[in-house]
Design a protein around this motif. Structure first.
Motif, PDB file in Angstrom:
ATOM      1  N   VAL A 215       4.269 -13.878   7.248  1.00 47.86           N
ATOM      2  CA  VAL A 215       3.206 -13.149   7.960  1.00 47.86           C
ATOM      3  C   VAL A 215       2.802 -11.909   7.143  1.00 47.86           C
ATOM      4  N   LEU A 216       3.819 -11.213   6.612  1.00 43.21           N
ATOM      5  CA  LEU A 216       3.525 -10.037   5.790  1.00 43.21           C
ATOM      6  C   LEU A 216       2.669 -10.407   4.589  1.00 43.21           C
ATOM      7  N   ASP A 217       3.028 -11.552   3.959  1.00 41.98           N
ATOM      8  CA  ASP A 217       2.289 -12.000   2.783  1.00 41.98           C
ATOM      9  C   ASP A 217       0.840 -12.360   3.150  1.00 41.98           C
ATOM     10  N   PHE A 218       0.690 -13.002   4.300  1.00 41.10           N
ATOM     11  CA  PHE A 218      -0.648 -13.363   4.773  1.00 41.10           C
ATOM     12  C   PHE A 218      -1.485 -12.094   4.999  1.00 41.10           C
ATOM     13  N   LEU A 219      -0.860 -11.110   5.667  1.00 42.09           N
ATOM     14  CA  LEU A 219      -1.575  -9.860   5.948  1.00 42.09           C
ATOM     15  C   LEU A 219      -1.926  -9.132   4.652  1.00 42.09           C
ATOM     16  N   GLU A 220      -0.993  -9.215   3.701  1.00 41.66           N
ATOM     17  CA  GLU A 220      -1.231  -8.558   2.409  1.00 41.66           C
ATOM     18  C   GLU A 220      -2.448  -9.167   1.713  1.00 41.66           C
ATOM     19  N   ALA A 221      -2.510 -10.520   1.737  1.00 45.21           N
ATOM     20  CA  ALA A 221      -3.631 -11.204   1.093  1.00 45.21           C
ATOM     21  C   ALA A 221      -4.940 -10.933   1.835  1.00 45.21           C
ATOM     22  N   LYS A 222      -4.852 -10.905   3.165  1.00 43.53           N
ATOM     23  CA  LYS A 222      -6.047 -10.748   3.990  1.00 43.53           C
ATOM     24  C   LYS A 222      -6.643  -9.346   3.850  1.00 43.53           C
ATOM     25  N   PHE A 223      -5.787  -8.347   3.932  1.00 42.20           N
ATOM     26  CA  PHE A 223      -6.278  -6.963   3.948  1.00 42.20           C
ATOM     27  C   PHE A 223      -6.036  -6.213   2.642  1.00 42.20           C
ATOM     28  N   ARG A 224      -5.567  -6.927   1.622  1.00 45.56           N
ATOM     29  CA  ARG A 224      -5.313  -6.317   0.301  1.00 45.56           C
ATOM     30  C   ARG A 224      -4.454  -5.070   0.433  1.00 45.56           C
ATOM     31  N   LEU A 225      -3.353  -5.224   1.145  1.00 46.07           N
ATOM     32  CA  LEU A 225      -2.491  -4.073   1.420  1.00 46.07           C
ATOM     33  C   LEU A 225      -1.891  -3.500   0.139  1.00 46.07           C
ATOM     34  N   LEU A 226      -1.611  -4.397  -0.835  1.00 45.72           N
ATOM     35  CA  LEU A 226      -0.983  -3.900  -2.062  1.00 45.72           C
ATOM     36  C   LEU A 226      -1.931  -3.049  -2.897  1.00 45.72           C
ATOM     37  N   ASP A 227      -3.215  -3.406  -2.870  1.00 44.57           N
ATOM     38  CA  ASP A 227      -4.197  -2.582  -3.587  1.00 44.57           C
ATOM     39  C   ASP A 227      -4.210  -1.181  -2.997  1.00 44.57           C
ATOM     40  N   LEU A 228      -4.152  -1.154  -1.662  1.00 43.21           N
ATOM     41  CA  LEU A 228      -4.137   0.126  -0.950  1.00 43.21           C
ATOM     42  C   LEU A 228      -2.868   0.904  -1.307  1.00 43.21           C
ATOM     43  N   LEU A 229      -1.757   0.167  -1.300  1.00 49.62           N
ATOM     44  CA  LEU A 229      -0.456   0.777  -1.618  1.00 49.62           C
ATOM     45  C   LEU A 229      -0.461   1.324  -3.040  1.00 49.62           C
ATOM     46  N   ASN A 230      -1.042   0.552  -3.944  1.00 44.00           N
ATOM     47  CA  ASN A 230      -1.064   0.954  -5.354  1.00 44.00           C
ATOM     48  C   ASN A 230      -1.909   2.209  -5.569  1.00 44.00           C
ATOM     49  N   ARG A 231      -2.989   2.313  -4.810  1.00 45.74           N
ATOM     50  CA  ARG A 231      -3.849   3.493  -4.952  1.00 45.74           C
ATOM     51  C   ARG A 231      -3.138   4.740  -4.454  1.00 45.74           C
ATOM     52  N   ARG A 232      -2.371   4.568  -3.380  1.00 45.83           N
ATOM     53  CA  ARG A 232      -1.697   5.732  -2.790  1.00 45.83           C
ATOM     54  C   ARG A 232      -0.353   6.019  -3.439  1.00 45.83           C
ATOM     55  N   TRP A 233       0.128   5.070  -4.232  1.00 42.51           N
ATOM     56  CA  TRP A 233       1.475   5.189  -4.786  1.00 42.51           C
ATOM     57  C   TRP A 233       1.565   6.349  -5.776  1.00 42.51           C
ATOM     58  N   ASP A 234       2.627   7.141  -5.662  1.00 42.30           N
ATOM     59  CA  ASP A 234       2.861   8.260  -6.574  1.00 42.30           C
ATOM     60  C   ASP A 234       4.207   8.007  -7.271  1.00 42.30           C
ATOM     61  N   PRO A 235       4.209   7.939  -8.612  1.00 44.00           N
ATOM     62  CA  PRO A 235       5.476   7.655  -9.310  1.00 44.00           C
ATOM     63  C   PRO A 235       6.600   8.614  -8.939  1.00 44.00           C
ATOM     64  N   ARG A 236       6.234   9.822  -8.508  1.00 46.17           N
ATOM     65  CA  ARG A 236       7.278  10.809  -8.185  1.00 46.17           C
ATOM     66  C   ARG A 236       8.007  10.489  -6.882  1.00 46.17           C
ATOM     67  N   SER A 237       7.483   9.483  -6.154  1.00 50.20           N
ATOM     68  CA  SER A 237       8.172   9.101  -4.916  1.00 50.20           C
ATOM     69  C   SER A 237       9.240   8.040  -5.174  1.00 50.20           C
ATOM     70  N   LEU A 238       9.468   7.700  -6.446  1.00 43.28           N
ATOM     71  CA  LEU A 238      10.466   6.682  -6.783  1.00 43.28           C
ATOM     72  C   LEU A 238      11.864   7.158  -6.382  1.00 43.28           C
ATOM     73  N   PRO A 239      12.749   6.214  -6.003  1.00 44.58           N
ATOM     74  CA  PRO A 239      14.108   6.634  -5.624  1.00 44.58           C
ATOM     75  C   PRO A 239      14.864   7.232  -6.817  1.00 44.58           C
ATOM     76  N   ALA A 240      15.851   8.064  -6.511  1.00 46.06           N
ATOM     77  CA  ALA A 240      16.646   8.700  -7.571  1.00 46.06           C
ATOM     78  C   ALA A 240      17.403   7.637  -8.354  1.00 46.06           C
ATOM     79  N   LEU A 241      17.841   8.007  -9.554  1.00 48.56           N
ATOM     80  CA  LEU A 241      18.587   7.066 -10.399  1.00 48.56           C
ATOM     81  C   LEU A 241      19.866   6.625  -9.688  1.00 48.56           C
ATOM     82  N   ALA A 242      20.218   5.336  -9.874  1.00 48.59           N
ATOM     83  CA  ALA A 242      21.440   4.829  -9.241  1.00 48.59           C
ATOM     84  C   ALA A 242      22.643   5.573  -9.815  1.00 48.59           C
ATOM     85  N   LYS A 243      23.676   5.670  -8.986  1.00 49.12           N
ATOM     86  CA  LYS A 243      24.880   6.370  -9.447  1.00 49.12           C
ATOM     87  C   LYS A 243      25.481   5.620 -10.630  1.00 49.12           C
TER      88      LYS A 243
END
Lengths: 111, 339
Positions: B141-169
């Protein structure tokens, strides 16, 4: 009827996507690594983003058109790519096809 | 360069395991070359915002990793969401399998017939398969919604590299952990050795009225050996912090032995854990009540301890598998390449 706002851009990208394979093969007649290849393509007005180039190189290699090897240059390990024997052969065929399309299209536009 | 490392870590997590190191190595080389070129142009190191701008050109790790997967014409769950789907499914599988095995082992050791084991496996299939089905449906369902509403394009536009998780221990046993294990373990061993001579250490002011029942005597030595083994593990890991598989394997064995001891102790249900000393004068009934209360408290504590040990057993088994996988991967990565 209104057209999509990004329609031209989408079609342009689609058009260039097919040509990119040809451009990459053309550049890799001489050995290069990813970063210099991208710069060389950009110099010829064939911009390609890294997220597209590296998977493309990997795909062309898995299809047997390219060969690669890791080698040290400037104290850094880099992966160098060049055309395989099959790659050279396919490139010649694709180039002939490209010229044929170009000629056909020119004929249609002029006609 | 920490931001770049965080970026590579995030991409690596989503790549096919067999190609992870190779792809990340090449990506890393490309990003560093680009950063160096930019630094040479500006005549100074790039700040975090400039580094983030370069990473932004490469794109969100989900999208970058998806391009390395061979796309198929039709799919239920596309290459973008597939790594997350697969991760959730595998995690659920291992947890469910661990719980099922523990349940089967508990039934077997409590005298149930062998067929209980098979029934346990069947119960696993009954409970796990619908769960897998629901998860698959959710991701579809998530994949269908992603394709239908282009959620990843939206996510990519809003994505900020500085929000990446900290380095693994780092994959090393921290020295502070080993030192704490040694100090805490030594105190525990000394306490264990002193308890038979100084009951005050376990009963406090009630030491004159209560004593441990004989049921403990047969388990005293195994508990001391287990505590000494814990000291040995902490000592070994202090000298060799890179032996993470050793620590994981030790914890697994430690948990198994601990559960066996606990099971044997609780099997002696006809005997109390502590008894009141007979000669306690007029306070006799009071101490009998105290002993009964302490027995209930100990029974509850042991039950809680058994649950904690069972959870720890699943976790340590998972850690062992992860460490083994990492070891195999590291060896494969350092092995000479033939092509």
């Amino acid at each position: 009827m209104t057209i999509e706002p990004n329609l031209f851009e989408n079609i342009r990208m689609e058009l260039r996507r097919g040509s990119l394979v040809l451009a990459v093969l053309a550049q890799l007649r001489t050995e290069q690594y990813g970063y210099t290849l991208r710069k060389a393509l950009a110099e010829h007005d064939m911009e390609i983003d890294e997220g597209t180039l590296y998977p493309l190189l990997r795909r062309l290699e898995s299809q047997g058109l390219l060969v690669s090897e890791w080698r040290e240059e400037d104290k850094r390990n880099k992966r160098f790519y060049h055309l395989s024997a099959d790659g050279k052969h396919i490139f010649k065929q694709l180039l002939a096809e490209w010229k044929s399309i170009d000629s056909s299209l020119n004929g249609m536009v002029k006609g | 360069m920490e931001l770049v490392q965080r970026y590579l870590q995030a991409v690596k997590f989503l790549l096919p395991r067999a190609q992870q190191d190779d792809i990340v190595k090449e990506l890393s080389e490309s990003i560093r070359s680009q950063i160096e070129d930019k630094e040479a142009e500006l005549g100074r190191p790039l700040n975090e915002i400039e580094q983030a701008a370069i990473l932004k050109q490469y794109g969100n790790p989900l999208i970058v990793a998806s391009r390395y997967r061979q796309p198929s014409l039709q799919y239920l769950i596309g290459p973008v969401l597939f790594p997350l789907y697969w991760f959730v499914l595998k995690t659920l599988l291992w947890i469910a399998l661990g719980v099922c095995l523990l349940n089967s082992v508990a039934l077997l050791t409590s005298g149930e017939p062998l067929r209980q084991l098979f029934q346990g496996v069947l119960a696993f299939a009954h409970s796990a398969l619908p769960a897998f089905g629901w998860i698959t449906l959710l991701f579809a369902v998530l994949d269908f919604l992603e394709a239908k509403f282009r959620l990843l394009d939206l996510l990519n536009r809003r994505w900020d590299p500085r929000s990446l998780p900290a380095l693994a221990k780092p994959t090393h046993v921290r020295r502070s952990e080993s030192v704490f294990g040694l100090v805490g373990g030594t105190v525990y061993v000394v306490w264990l050795l002193a308890v038979p001579y100084y009951p005050y250490l376990i009963f406090g002011p009630a030491a004159s009225a209560l004593r441990l029942s004989p049921v403990w005597h047969q388990f005293y030595l195994p508990v001391v050996v287990l505590a000494l083994a814990g000291l040995l593990q902490a000592g070994v890991n202090l000298a060799r912090p890179d032996w993470t598989l050793f620590r994981a394997a030790f914890r697994f064995v430690n948990n198994v032995v601990g559960l066996i001891i606990l099971h044997s102790v609780t099997k002696e249900t006809t005997h109390p854990f502590v008894t009141a000393i007979a000669d306690t004068g007029t306070s006799g009934p009071h101490y009998q009540l105290l002993a009964a209360t302490v027995n209930v408290f100990i029974a509850l504590t042991l039950a809680g301890f058994a649950i904690a040990l069972s959870i720890s057993l699943i976790f340590s088994a998972w850690q062992c598998l992860s460490e083994l996988r990492r070891l195999v991967r590291d060896r494969a990565a350092t092995a000479p390449r033939t092509s």
